[in-house]
Design a protein around this motif. Sequence first.
Motif, PDB file in Angstrom:
ATOM      1  N   LEU A  12      17.878   3.144   2.306  1.00 21.99           N
ATOM      2  CA  LEU A  12      18.352   2.872   3.656  1.00 21.99           C
ATOM      3  C   LEU A  12      19.251   4.020   4.101  1.00 21.99           C
ATOM      4  CD1 LEU A  12      19.262  -0.903   3.117  1.00 21.99           C
ATOM      5  CD2 LEU A  12      17.109   0.065   3.957  1.00 21.99           C
ATOM      6  N   ASN A  13      18.839   4.703   5.167  1.00 22.79           N
ATOM      7  CA  ASN A  13      19.618   5.826   5.688  1.00 22.79           C
ATOM      8  C   ASN A  13      20.654   5.327   6.688  1.00 22.79           C
ATOM      9  OD1 ASN A  13      18.039   7.516   4.185  1.00 22.79           O
ATOM     10  ND2 ASN A  13      16.790   8.232   5.900  1.00 22.79           N
ATOM     11  N   ILE A  14      21.901   5.644   6.440  1.00 27.46           N
ATOM     12  CA  ILE A  14      23.002   5.192   7.290  1.00 27.46           C
ATOM     13  C   ILE A  14      23.652   6.416   7.929  1.00 27.46           C
ATOM     14  CG2 ILE A  14      25.194   3.909   7.340  1.00 27.46           C
ATOM     15  CD1 ILE A  14      22.871   2.180   6.385  1.00 27.46           C
ATOM     16  N   ARG A  15      23.998   6.306   9.210  1.00 29.29           N
ATOM     17  CA  ARG A  15      24.642   7.433   9.892  1.00 29.29           C
ATOM     18  C   ARG A  15      26.152   7.205   9.922  1.00 29.29           C
ATOM     19  NH1 ARG A  15      20.531  10.417  11.866  1.00 29.29           N
ATOM     20  NH2 ARG A  15      21.993  11.924  12.732  1.00 29.29           N
ATOM     21  N   PRO A  16      26.940   8.287   9.878  1.00 23.76           N
ATOM     22  CA  PRO A  16      28.394   8.121   9.785  1.00 23.76           C
ATOM     23  C   PRO A  16      29.003   7.368  10.962  1.00 23.76           C
ATOM     24  CG  PRO A  16      27.782  10.470   9.872  1.00 23.76           C
ATOM     25  CD  PRO A  16      26.518   9.695   9.799  1.00 23.76           C
ATOM     26  N   ALA A  17      28.480   7.581  12.176  1.00 22.13           N
ATOM     27  CA  ALA A  17      29.077   6.882  13.328  1.00 22.13           C
ATOM     28  C   ALA A  17      28.971   5.382  13.143  1.00 22.13           C
ATOM     29  CB  ALA A  17      28.373   7.298  14.621  1.00 22.13           C
ATOM     30  N   ASP A  18      27.841   4.941  12.599  1.00 24.61           N
ATOM     31  CA  ASP A  18      27.636   3.513  12.435  1.00 24.61           C
ATOM     32  C   ASP A  18      28.529   2.956  11.332  1.00 24.61           C
ATOM     33  OD1 ASP A  18      26.184   1.409  13.575  1.00 24.61           O
ATOM     34  OD2 ASP A  18      25.012   1.233  11.755  1.00 24.61           O
ATOM     35  N   MET A  19      28.721   3.749  10.311  1.00 28.41           N
ATOM     36  CA  MET A  19      29.587   3.329   9.204  1.00 28.41           C
ATOM     37  C   MET A  19      31.034   3.172   9.693  1.00 28.41           C
ATOM     38  SD  MET A  19      30.095   5.748   5.922  1.00 28.41           S
ATOM     39  CE  MET A  19      31.728   6.267   5.521  1.00 28.41           C
ATOM     40  N   LEU A  20      31.464   4.095  10.568  1.00 27.70           N
ATOM     41  CA  LEU A  20      32.860   4.083  10.998  1.00 27.70           C
ATOM     42  C   LEU A  20      33.106   3.160  12.188  1.00 27.70           C
ATOM     43  CD1 LEU A  20      33.561   7.908  10.671  1.00 27.70           C
ATOM     44  CD2 LEU A  20      34.231   6.098   9.098  1.00 27.70           C
ATOM     45  N   ALA A  21      32.026   2.781  12.899  1.00 22.95           N
ATOM     46  CA  ALA A  21      32.218   1.911  14.064  1.00 22.95           C
ATOM     47  C   ALA A  21      32.703   0.534  13.635  1.00 22.95           C
ATOM     48  CB  ALA A  21      30.909   1.788  14.845  1.00 22.95           C
ATOM     49  N   ASP A  22      32.282   0.075  12.477  1.00 21.78           N
ATOM     50  CA  ASP A  22      32.689  -1.240  11.989  1.00 21.78           C
ATOM     51  C   ASP A  22      32.767  -1.153  10.465  1.00 21.78           C
ATOM     52  OD1 ASP A  22      33.119  -3.880  11.417  1.00 21.78           O
ATOM     53  OD2 ASP A  22      31.561  -4.646  12.758  1.00 21.78           O
ATOM     54  N   PRO A  23      33.841  -0.546   9.942  1.00 22.56           N
ATOM     55  CA  PRO A  23      33.896  -0.276   8.509  1.00 22.56           C
ATOM     56  C   PRO A  23      33.848  -1.527   7.641  1.00 22.56           C
ATOM     57  CG  PRO A  23      35.973   0.332   9.580  1.00 22.56           C
ATOM     58  CD  PRO A  23      35.006   0.000  10.664  1.00 22.56           C
ATOM     59  N   ALA A  61       0.815  -1.218   0.000  1.00 24.72           N
ATOM     60  CA  ALA A  61       0.000   0.000   0.000  1.00 24.72           C
ATOM     61  C   ALA A  61       0.850   1.271   0.000  1.00 24.72           C
ATOM     62  CB  ALA A  61      -0.918  -0.005   1.215  1.00 24.72           C
ATOM     63  N   ILE A  62       2.124   1.143   0.263  1.00 26.76           N
ATOM     64  CA  ILE A  62       2.943   2.361   0.320  1.00 26.76           C
ATOM     65  C   ILE A  62       3.911   2.396  -0.860  1.00 26.76           C
ATOM     66  CG2 ILE A  62       2.759   2.611   2.811  1.00 26.76           C
ATOM     67  CD1 ILE A  62       5.485   1.405   3.115  1.00 26.76           C
ATOM     68  N   GLY A  63       4.360   3.606  -1.146  1.00 30.38           N
ATOM     69  CA  GLY A  63       5.274   3.757  -2.270  1.00 30.38           C
ATOM     70  C   GLY A  63       6.709   3.751  -1.791  1.00 30.38           C
ATOM     71  N   THR A  64       7.553   4.432  -2.526  1.00 30.61           N
ATOM     72  CA  THR A  64       8.970   4.517  -2.181  1.00 30.61           C
ATOM     73  C   THR A  64       9.108   5.096  -0.773  1.00 30.61           C
ATOM     74  OG1 THR A  64       9.416   4.963  -4.492  1.00 30.61           O
ATOM     75  CG2 THR A  64      11.167   5.483  -2.951  1.00 30.61           C
ATOM     76  N   PHE A  65       9.984   4.489   0.027  1.00 30.24           N
ATOM     77  CA  PHE A  65      10.181   5.012   1.379  1.00 30.24           C
ATOM     78  C   PHE A  65      11.623   4.815   1.824  1.00 30.24           C
ATOM     79  CE2 PHE A  65       8.998   0.588   2.022  1.00 30.24           C
ATOM     80  CZ  PHE A  65       9.839   0.163   3.045  1.00 30.24           C
ATOM     81  N   ALA A  66      11.979   5.563   2.879  1.00 32.57           N
ATOM     82  CA  ALA A  66      13.326   5.463   3.448  1.00 32.57           C
ATOM     83  C   ALA A  66      13.203   5.124   4.926  1.00 32.57           C
ATOM     84  CB  ALA A  66      14.067   6.788   3.284  1.00 32.57           C
ATOM     85  N   ILE A  67      14.133   4.321   5.410  1.00 30.54           N
ATOM     86  CA  ILE A  67      14.207   4.056   6.856  1.00 30.54           C
ATOM     87  C   ILE A  67      15.665   4.149   7.275  1.00 30.54           C
ATOM     88  CG2 ILE A  67      12.146   2.660   7.288  1.00 30.54           C
ATOM     89  CD1 ILE A  67      13.802   0.162   6.714  1.00 30.54           C
ATOM     90  N   GLY A  68      15.872   4.593   8.497  1.00 28.48           N
ATOM     91  CA  GLY A  68      17.224   4.634   9.045  1.00 28.48           C
ATOM     92  C   GLY A  68      17.542   3.304   9.689  1.00 28.48           C
ATOM     93  N   LEU A  69      18.696   2.741   9.367  1.00 27.64           N
ATOM     94  CA  LEU A  69      19.079   1.460   9.951  1.00 27.64           C
ATOM     95  C   LEU A  69      20.526   1.487  10.412  1.00 27.64           C
ATOM     96  CD1 LEU A  69      17.665  -1.346   7.599  1.00 27.64           C
ATOM     97  CD2 LEU A  69      16.706  -0.527   9.752  1.00 27.64           C
ATOM     98  N   ASN A  70      20.790   0.760  11.485  1.00 28.59           N
ATOM     99  CA  ASN A  70      22.176   0.486  11.858  1.00 28.59           C
ATOM    100  C   ASN A  70      22.727  -0.618  10.956  1.00 28.59           C
ATOM    101  OD1 ASN A  70      22.975   1.824  14.620  1.00 28.59           O
ATOM    102  ND2 ASN A  70      20.815   1.281  14.775  1.00 28.59           N
ATOM    103  N   ILE A  71      24.029  -0.644  10.812  1.00 26.74           N
ATOM    104  CA  ILE A  71      24.653  -1.686   9.989  1.00 26.74           C
ATOM    105  C   ILE A  71      24.377  -3.064  10.578  1.00 26.74           C
ATOM    106  CG2 ILE A  71      26.855  -2.589   9.147  1.00 26.74           C
ATOM    107  CD1 ILE A  71      25.928  -0.015   7.782  1.00 26.74           C
TER     108      ILE A  71
END
Lengths: 380, 468
Positions: A274-285, A239-249
């Motif tokens: 998928l929205n990724i935050r920089p801290a999460d990207m750098l915590a476990d590259p 029922a929904i169209g394109t969407f974004a969610i924030g996720l941890n790696i």
Amino acid sequence: MSGARADQAEALQDVLRQSELAGASRRALLLHTDRLPPSLAKPHHLRLAREALNSLAAADRAQFFELSRGRIAIVWRSRGGDELFLAMQALGLLLSDQPDGQAPTLGELVSLYDLPQQTVWLLDELAEEPPHRAPAPTRPMDVQQLAGLEAALAQADLAQFARWRTIMRLIPAGPPKAVLARLETEPAWEERYFAVHAIAENLYPDRGVKADPWLFRRLTRTLDRRMLAMLSVPRDLRAIGTFAIGLNIATLLGPDFLRFDDALPLSLRGEVILNIRPADMLADPAAFLFARNFARSRSYRLALVGVTMPLLQVLDLEAAGFDYLQIKIAPDIVAAPEALIAIIPAETTLIVTGLDRASDVRWAASHGAKLGRGRALGAK
Amino acid sequence: MRSAISHPPPAPLAPPTHPVAEPAGPGTDPALADAVERALRHPQDKIALILHLSRLAPPAPRAHHIRVARVLMQDCAQRVGGQIFAMQNRDLVLLCTALPENQADAAAPHHLKATLARLFIADVPDPQRLTSFWRLDEAPDQLRAYVAASAANLAPAKSHVRALAEEMPASALSLAALEEIAAHAPLAELMIQQTGMWLGPDRKSPLADRLKPAFRQLAVSLTPLNLRPVVTEAMADPYLLHHCAARLDARLVQVLHDDLRAEGRLTRVAVKGGLPIHVCLSLEAILTPGFARMSRLARAAGVRLGIEVSLMQSCVEIELLDHVRSLLEFLGFSLILGPLDAALLSLTLPAPLNPDEVKIVWSANLAEAAANPKSRLSDTLARLGPAKFVLQGVDSEHAVAWGQSRGITRFQGPFLDQVQGATRMAACPAASACTLRQCVSRAAAQGIAGRTGCTNPALLDSSIMPPT
């Protein structure tokens, strides 16, 4: 603002303008006494905080400015090494009177600026409106409260805390030279998220949910799982169209995401960001690179969100390989847009948020943003 | 403190690991052998795709490696009709029908091989080596040899899988234990040290003769606490670890303060311009009154401190880093960024953070990245200059030689611990009662319990002056 303080604010702005015009190197310190919790904002505390800055009076050409909301600014020439150190040490001792977590950190209480390069940051800080509501509690959760909160969240009905906001597409209309005059917009996708503060206020009203950033980041994983569970119903997804969610790696590589991926209808394949935050990207590259390539293999689009201009100088966006870069409009970006434009790889689309005025939208569209979010865009 | 747990100087501080049950039931080696023999009776259009997870260096394969790879292979198996086998050594084997090479389906076996290889770009220098793709009508012997090798258990028999934090819902019990550690762990007893070595470009004399102490790293090891698995699992979550470390940092600073005031063993080697001392701290800990008090004593004693901060925290709290840099500059202490592994170096450009020193972690991936003159690592090395770098995790002479070839002169890691241990034992009259491993472990320990058994403890702390 009282008349005397308004005069002082104007005097400070004069000094900043002169420094900028002359290219004169200065340092400035802004003491945010308004960020002290009530227990540290009694008259004697404020007096101690002011006295802590007295050592800076010895710095070369030091000038003091009493500003609104009890804030104090000092501008001086040279680095001010000894004097600055003593001032910071005295402020640190003032804060140390409080038990752990009940006071702001020194970094929250004091801002330092190198002038004239960071003049615009300081001006922006000075222009901030006073908060209209009571400041958020600064006392952090402890880990046992975190465990309780995680357990509660695992069972609670979070539908009432689910929110969405729209990312709008900025479509130039007419010939290129008329871009600023004619700009059309249309919804591009919805960002879905939980109102974390509302959840925390319900469960632990006297604790600052973000006061301990590490525990807050940990908490977001639990919320990730709940969001995925809410979205993993194929009937609802259709029922929904394109969407974004924030996720941890960690979530992206976990069983909950794999279940969500399994339930994703074919029509939405390639339509989820998928929205990724920089801290999460750098915590476990290494895990980030694995997750990025996995997400691509399943046709997800990736957005880097929550970045600032100084952070972008340190990240290699080309290697990170995001489809979108989401950044909030800020004075340093507006002052030097070429720095931002130079950093963004050709295959990455710029999203500018915080577009609350029509002029912000025009600025974003004329500096390469294809997408945006903010009150001026008319959508939620 | 952070690195004391997540990136330990000596071996006892390996990251938390926990064993995962071996796969059982259909899909283990015997089932594969039967299936292979059946498939080889009609090998046309049949293929075997093997993901050699056993070729990953520990602590890999991690739980998500196995989980995600399995899902991708399962997808392919369902699409084209096939079966997956989980081997004892963690390898995954897919037996299925091939699709035409021009088939665009992403789940087709020939595309899956490339997809799987791409997943592991940060884990191995050559991810193509992680997969084998055999057409059964063309390469039946290779598959038979693989099955035979598996049956003979020639491949690594067992591995430990480090799970990502999402698999480990930290219980209230483990979180309470974490708080207890942060608040009450006996840090003075848990302190450990590792000496970083300086090695000049001269390669004529023996390695041991050319090494000179360059700095001493002090950290906290939680290994002697014999933490329950549930606690080490909770600490595998980088965010809980940071939370715990931030709280421990304040206490670590107090330990250093007390040692400096008492002219104790931890800092004695550093007084009056001796060996620099390196300590890992969170940015917040550096801006506390406790740090100011400790640094005042350190400066008075002529101790040179290098403060190591994490690149992750530095990136996400750049304004805080600016304060820290100003403070350390005033104090005359070094700002060290580290530890940076190959994956982190491939995503970041540390030069704008203007560190005094950078610690990079040795790995085959690091060497691979640096071999490309256009890589980010090569760029970072060139921008900052090799004099600012320390090569950490040095486990062999090959690693030292690699560092020297890049102009790096300071090294840290188990290989150098062993060289120092061997040098100590050669000079120790009681060495015949000890093994090299014991000597290395005792030299790392600062607590009394960790040194039990050594009859010549003064030698454990001995150090010669760094080169001028």
